[in-house]
Each structure stands twice: as C-alpha cells, then as structure tokens.
Design an enzyme around this catalytic site. Structure first.
Site, mmCIF file in Angstrom:
data_model
loop_
_atom_site.group_PDB
_atom_site.id
_atom_site.type_symbol
_atom_site.label_atom_id
_atom_site.label_comp_id
_atom_site.label_asym_id
_atom_site.label_seq_id
_atom_site.Cartn_x
_atom_site.Cartn_y
_atom_site.Cartn_z
ATOM 1 N N GLU A 34 0.863 -1.190 0.000
ATOM 2 C CA GLU A 34 0.000 0.000 0.000
ATOM 3 C C GLU A 34 0.891 1.228 0.000
ATOM 4 O OE1 GLU A 34 -3.283 0.926 -0.370
ATOM 5 O OE2 GLU A 34 -2.322 2.889 -0.220
ATOM 6 N N CYS A 73 -12.314 4.139 -0.120
ATOM 7 C CA CYS A 73 -13.566 4.119 0.637
ATOM 8 C C CYS A 73 -13.358 4.610 2.065
ATOM 9 C CB CYS A 73 -14.152 2.710 0.628
ATOM 10 S SG CYS A 73 -15.657 2.580 1.571
ATOM 11 N N CYS A 89 -16.299 6.781 0.683
ATOM 12 C CA CYS A 89 -17.575 6.511 1.352
ATOM 13 C C CYS A 89 -17.624 6.944 2.823
ATOM 14 C CB CYS A 89 -17.902 5.015 1.337
ATOM 15 S SG CYS A 89 -17.109 4.039 0.073
ATOM 16 N N LYS A 130 -17.033 10.804 3.546
ATOM 17 C CA LYS A 130 -18.125 11.476 2.823
ATOM 18 C C LYS A 130 -19.437 11.327 3.584
ATOM 19 C CE LYS A 130 -20.671 9.338 0.322
ATOM 20 N NZ LYS A 130 -20.762 8.766 -0.988
ATOM 21 N N TYR A 165 -22.382 11.417 -9.024
ATOM 22 C CA TYR A 165 -22.823 11.341 -7.631
ATOM 23 C C TYR A 165 -21.895 12.111 -6.695
ATOM 24 C CZ TYR A 165 -19.541 7.593 -6.166
ATOM 25 O OH TYR A 165 -18.426 6.863 -5.848
ATOM 26 N N GLU A 204 -23.223 15.009 -4.303
ATOM 27 C CA GLU A 204 -23.118 14.825 -2.851
ATOM 28 C C GLU A 204 -22.365 15.994 -2.210
ATOM 29 O OE1 GLU A 204 -23.351 9.939 -2.614
ATOM 30 O OE2 GLU A 204 -21.386 10.888 -2.600
ATOM 31 N N ARG A 215 -26.257 10.988 -14.895
ATOM 32 C CA ARG A 215 -26.537 10.122 -16.043
ATOM 33 C C ARG A 215 -26.569 8.656 -15.577
ATOM 34 N NH1 ARG A 215 -26.171 11.297 -21.259
ATOM 35 N NH2 ARG A 215 -25.111 13.268 -20.909
ATOM 36 N N HIS A 265 -47.289 0.837 9.268
ATOM 37 C CA HIS A 265 -47.792 2.191 9.317
ATOM 38 C C HIS A 265 -47.465 2.849 10.647
ATOM 39 C CE1 HIS A 265 -50.426 5.461 8.164
ATOM 40 N NE2 HIS A 265 -50.972 5.398 9.370
ATOM 41 N N GLU A 305 -43.811 2.242 3.681
ATOM 42 C CA GLU A 305 -45.080 1.562 3.385
ATOM 43 C C GLU A 305 -45.584 1.906 1.981
ATOM 44 O OE1 GLU A 305 -48.676 2.764 5.615
ATOM 45 O OE2 GLU A 305 -47.550 4.525 6.259
HETATM 46 P P1 FAD Z 1 -9.351 1.572 -3.584
HETATM 47 O O1 FAD Z 1 -10.237 1.479 -2.417
HETATM 48 O O2 FAD Z 1 -9.204 2.876 -4.260
HETATM 49 O O3 FAD Z 1 -7.923 1.059 -3.107
HETATM 50 C C1 FAD Z 1 -6.798 1.102 -3.932
HETATM 51 C C2 FAD Z 1 -5.575 1.242 -3.058
HETATM 52 O O4 FAD Z 1 -4.422 0.981 -3.836
HETATM 53 C C3 FAD Z 1 -5.390 2.645 -2.501
HETATM 54 O O5 FAD Z 1 -5.226 2.579 -1.104
HETATM 55 C C4 FAD Z 1 -4.134 3.165 -3.185
HETATM 56 O O6 FAD Z 1 -3.377 4.033 -2.368
HETATM 57 C C5 FAD Z 1 -3.395 1.863 -3.451
HETATM 58 N N1 FAD Z 1 -2.449 1.914 -4.570
HETATM 59 C C6 FAD Z 1 -2.649 2.394 -5.806
HETATM 60 N N2 FAD Z 1 -1.558 2.186 -6.578
HETATM 61 C C7 FAD Z 1 -0.651 1.554 -5.795
HETATM 62 C C8 FAD Z 1 0.650 1.047 -6.028
HETATM 63 N N3 FAD Z 1 1.240 1.141 -7.223
HETATM 64 N N4 FAD Z 1 1.305 0.454 -4.998
HETATM 65 C C9 FAD Z 1 0.726 0.344 -3.774
HETATM 66 N N5 FAD Z 1 -0.515 0.785 -3.516
HETATM 67 C C10 FAD Z 1 -1.199 1.374 -4.511
HETATM 68 N N6 FAD Z 1 -18.504 3.599 -3.100
HETATM 69 C C11 FAD Z 1 -19.615 3.131 -2.467
HETATM 70 O O7 FAD Z 1 -19.923 1.938 -2.580
HETATM 71 N N7 FAD Z 1 -20.413 3.967 -1.724
HETATM 72 C C12 FAD Z 1 -20.111 5.278 -1.560
HETATM 73 O O8 FAD Z 1 -20.832 6.010 -0.879
HETATM 74 C C13 FAD Z 1 -18.941 5.791 -2.189
HETATM 75 N N8 FAD Z 1 -18.585 7.083 -2.037
HETATM 76 C C14 FAD Z 1 -17.445 7.532 -2.612
HETATM 77 C C15 FAD Z 1 -17.098 8.868 -2.432
HETATM 78 C C16 FAD Z 1 -15.955 9.366 -3.010
HETATM 79 C C17 FAD Z 1 -15.592 10.805 -2.797
HETATM 80 C C18 FAD Z 1 -15.119 8.516 -3.801
HETATM 81 C C19 FAD Z 1 -13.864 9.041 -4.434
HETATM 82 C C20 FAD Z 1 -15.451 7.185 -3.982
HETATM 83 C C21 FAD Z 1 -16.611 6.687 -3.385
HETATM 84 N N9 FAD Z 1 -17.013 5.356 -3.565
HETATM 85 C C22 FAD Z 1 -18.153 4.887 -2.954
HETATM 86 C C23 FAD Z 1 -16.241 4.434 -4.439
HETATM 87 C C24 FAD Z 1 -15.361 3.501 -3.623
HETATM 88 O O9 FAD Z 1 -14.530 4.244 -2.766
HETATM 89 C C25 FAD Z 1 -14.529 2.646 -4.561
HETATM 90 O O10 FAD Z 1 -15.381 1.979 -5.471
HETATM 91 C C26 FAD Z 1 -13.721 1.585 -3.807
HETATM 92 O O11 FAD Z 1 -12.875 2.176 -2.854
HETATM 93 C C27 FAD Z 1 -12.906 0.755 -4.798
HETATM 94 O O12 FAD Z 1 -12.096 -0.163 -4.114
HETATM 95 P P2 FAD Z 1 -10.731 -0.683 -4.761
HETATM 96 O O13 FAD Z 1 -10.257 -1.775 -3.874
HETATM 97 O O14 FAD Z 1 -10.934 -0.971 -6.186
HETATM 98 O O15 FAD Z 1 -9.745 0.554 -4.736
#
Ligand code: FAD
Length: 447
Positions: free
Chosen positions: A35, A43, A48, A51, A178, A182, A205, A436, A441
C-alpha cells in the site's frame, strides 16, 4: 509454491485488495500486500466513510431548523468546520487501523510502499526490492480525472475536500455525477454558496430520469446553482487569492474553491507491459469473468477494472477471486441488480432497470409511482416531496427496478433490493401488509 516468495502479492490495500488478501490467507496462502498511501483505500480514507460522515454533519442544518416546528427551542446555531473535519479524520484513522489489524490477524504481510509489476510473477517495490509471487492481484483503484485546462492546479478534488483549512464561502463544483451532487449538498448545507457546472444538461446520467429530475428541482429550490452546457475552460487566480472560473456559454464565476468531480480514471501506471497485461477501451485492466487479466498469473479487482465502481462490488470481486484461486470454491460476481445511492439532501437510491432502460429492453413496461410528502416534512413545513417508482415487467409482473428519492431512501432501498434481487413480483409487494406510519409503506401501497 516454494519457487516463489509468496503465493499471492496484492497491490493496493483498499476495499478489494484487503478482502482478497485476508480471505486468501484464511485459505492457507502466504500473502503480502503493498500500500503506497493508507490502508483502507479510497472508501475508508477519502471516499464513502468520510463522505457519509460529512453528509450526516451537513444534514443537521435541516434537522436543527425543523426541530423548532417540533417544539424545540433551538438557539441560532453556528457550524464549526474544523471540529467536524478533525473528528471525521480521527474516525478515518480509527477505521484504517482496524483494517491494518485485520491484515495482521490474518497473517498478511503489509508492505507500506508503492509496488509495480515487473513480470508475470514479479513485483518491484519502491525501495528497489523485488518480490516473486505465484499470483499477483492488482487492486489499485482509480483516481480523480482532471481536465487539462489552464489553471487546473488551483482546483481541488474530493481527496482534498476532506482536509480544507476553512469552509469556502463560494465553491464551484465541476461535474454532475454522484460525487459532484453529494459535495454540492454537503457544502450547501454548511452554508457555502454552491455552483455546480456541467458540460451537458443532464445530472446523474444512468439514474432514473424522474428521480434525478426531482433532485435537480429540490436542490435548485434550496439554492444550489446549476449551470448547464458550462464546460470548464480556465481557472484564474486573483491577487486577493480568490479564483475566477471561466466556463463555456456563461459569465466567469468568482469563487474561493473549485472542486473537480469530473470522473475517476483507473490507476494502471504499473509496469503492466512487463507481463502483457492489456487494458480495455476505457483504459481499465481487461479481465474475464473470473477477474483474470490477459496474463494467466495476474488478476485484477475493483475500480481498476472499471466494472461498477462501488465498494461492495470491489469487496465481492476480491472475495470471488480468493475463494476461486485459493479456496477451491469457485464463484463469480453477479452484476445484476446492484443497488446504489446518492447521498444528497434528500438522498436517492435505486436498484435494477430504470424506466427508460426497461422500455428499451422490453418495449412496454408498467410503471407505478408514489409522489408524497413525508409526514415529518409536512409538520416541519418543508415543501419537499419524495418520489418512489417501481418498474414492472409487462407480462410476468416481476419488479424490474425500484428507484426512490426521499428521507432515508438508501436505508429503505437496501431492504427492498432483496425483493428485487429475488425476482419478486409486484403482487408480492401488494400482498405485504403496510407498516404504518412509515415512508417505506408506500412500497406496498403503489396502485
Ligand atoms: P481503492 O479502495 O481505491 O484502493 C486502492 C488502493 O491501492 C489505494 O489505497 C491506493 O493508495 C493503493 N495503490 C494504488 N496504486 C498503488 C501502487 N502502485 N502500490 C501500492 N498501492 C497502490 N462507493 C460506495 O460503494 N459507496 C459510496 O458512498 C462511495 N462514495 C465515494 C465517495 C468518493 C468521494 C469517492 C472518491 C469514492 C466513493 N465510492 C463509494 C467508491 C469507492 O470508494 C470505490 O469503489 C472503492 O474504494 C474501490 O475499491 P478498490 O479496492 O478498487 O480501490
């Protein structure tokens, strides 16, 4: 297995990567995860979780105002951004450390470094060390996509919005998805003057037309300024530190903060060419139904594959990958009827086909709606109508889609999504006796 340092090397400790690594380790695999920023991913750290906490914080503006109609003597209240910001960031750190503990408890080795692919079975760390792995899982997520315009560096994205030193008096948000809607709601409730600029005249959209129109109407009524056909062209910094946003077809917009919410791009700058991992036409890692890339030993899950960019989807993909490869329990993610929400004020939520998509697929469909003012809003004198909509198959009576806007819509929809996913009919909803008095409902009273 002994030929490799680990059985599985995961790049990215976000929603998909953490789930995949802990499940694979639970199945007996030797797992390492890299990481580059903070454990928990988008998230937990800047999506998420923070937010939603800001959304809760923002909604107090309406609750405090409404409380007076319910007899509470609420003095004039002031909002303190720094208190909420710091409390939210502390909560983010707490959740992130729980993710770290989960990895440790499952004996997953956490490497806090950037990693890239260096071959079908090799990963190169920022420190220069190479780790070999039988399988590599790419779970690097996505990052904000910023338009290449003069002055773009004066703008922020949602990443920085959680860390602002002070609340902007005026904010321009570019985008209409979204995240844009938001944050428009969040800043508006906190008292900022919000302008949302969009290059088309459609917000959200892909969501049901009637539901998103209702959000547009309510949000405009509350004072969020929507400017359409307003593509962002340039950001200028003035001597007093304020910004001037130049947009197509409109006068320049003075403001204090510009936030880009103009889409998210998969993070694929990872040495993929060393292992012949191909991208699809959207620039995402191309995978098959089992999350396998074009290289047999490399898999990918989550936003980097750009299927449905939501946390629960990334988690399911990580789980399916780990169970299939390491647990001898092959299964695939079912992408039908994935519920989603927009945490606006009021929030929207939906599952299944929108009316227009259902019409395209089936020709004619039956549509039932309930357009009502929540009891609480009536007493509060809040002129804000909820809208529930059910799209039903013309012959089989199966509910194809459910879409709603109104207080607590995401909480209500999560439960109703089970019925839609199970393929229940409109009759099954009608047969259920109403609870109710609730808003939910209305789901069993649509005629
Ligand atoms: P991520 O959670 O993005 O994790 C990827 C990780 O990889 C990161 O920690 C990054 O630092 C690490 N990384 C990247 N490249 C490298 C590398 N080369 N070497 C080491 N580490 C690396 N989804 C919902 O379901 N509900 C919501 O309400 C919601 N709200 C959101 C609000 C915002 C503002 C945003 C931006 C997103 C939101 N999402 C929401 C979307 C959700 O956060 C993502 O769909 C989800 O986190 C995707 O998970 P992931 O494992 O694919 O990637």
């Amino acid at each position: 297995m002994a030929d490799y340092d680990v059985d599985l090397f995961v790049i990215g400790a976000g929603s998909g990567g953490v789930r995949a690594s802990r499940i694979a380790a639970g199945h007996g695999a030797k797992v390492a995860i890299a990481e580059e920023y903070r454990v928990g991913g988008t998230c937990v750290i800047r999506g998420c979780v923070p937010k939603k906490l800001l959304v809760y914080g923002a909604h107090f503006a309406e609750d405090l105002a409404d409380a007076r109609r319910f007899g509470w003597k609420v003095p004039d209240c002031e909002f303190d951004w720094k208190t909420l910001r710091d409390n939210v960031l502390a909560e983010v750190s707490r959740v992130s450390s729980i993710y770290g503990e989960t990895l440790a408890n499952n004996k997953v080795e956490l490497i806090q470094e950037r990693a890239i692919v260096a071959g079908p079975h090799a990963v190169k760390l920022a420190s220069g060390r190479t780790v070999t792995a039988k399988y590599i899982l790419i779970a690097t997520g996505a990052k904000p996509d910023i338009p290449d315009i003069p002055g773009k560096t004066y703008g922020i994205t949602s990443n920085e919005a959680f860390h602002l030193d002070e609340l902007p008096k005026r904010i321009v948000i570019a985008g209409a998805g979204y995240i844009a809607n938001e944050f428009a709601g969040i800043f508006h409730e906190f008292g900022s003057q919000v302008t949302l600029i969009n290059r088309t005249d459609v917000i959200l959209r892909g969501y049901d037309e009637q539901i998103r129109d209702r959000l547009l109407q309510i949000s405009s009524g509350k004072g969020i300024d929507f400017k359409f056909h307003a593509e962002i062209q340039k950001i200028e910094k003035k001597e007093d530190g304020s910004l001037l946003v130049h947009v197509a077809n409109h006068d320049p917009l003075p403001c204090d903060v510009v936030m880009f919410a103009t889409g998210r791009r998969p993070l694929t700058d990872l040495g993929l060419e060393t292992a012949d991992v191909a991208l699809n036409d959207k620039g995402a890692i191309k995978v098959d139904d089992d999350n396998k890339s074009t290289c047999d030993s490399i898999y990918a899950v989550g936003d980097v594959t750009d299927r449905i960019q939501l946390t629960p989807v990334a988690i399911r993909e990580g789980q399916a990958f780990a169970d299939t490869i390491f647990g001898n329990k092959p299964h695939r993610v079912d992408y039908d009827n994935v519920p989603s929400a927009v945490f606006s004020h009021p929030p929207m939520a939906g599952v299944g086909l929108t009316e227009s998509r259902a019409r395209k697929k089936y020709g004619s469909v039956k549509v039932f709606t309930s357009d009502f003012r929540a009891m609480k809003n009536v007493l509060a004198g809040r002129n804000e109508r909820a809208l529930y909509k059910m799209v039903v198959h013309p012959d089989t009576d199966v509910v194809l889609g459910l879409h709603m806007i109104g207080p607590d819509a995401p909480e209500i929809l999560q439960a109703a999504a089970i019925a839609v996913k199970a393929g229940l009919t409109k009759q099954a909803f009608d047969d259920t006796i109403a609870l109710h008095p609730t808003m939910a409902e209305e789901l069993v009273l649509m005629r």
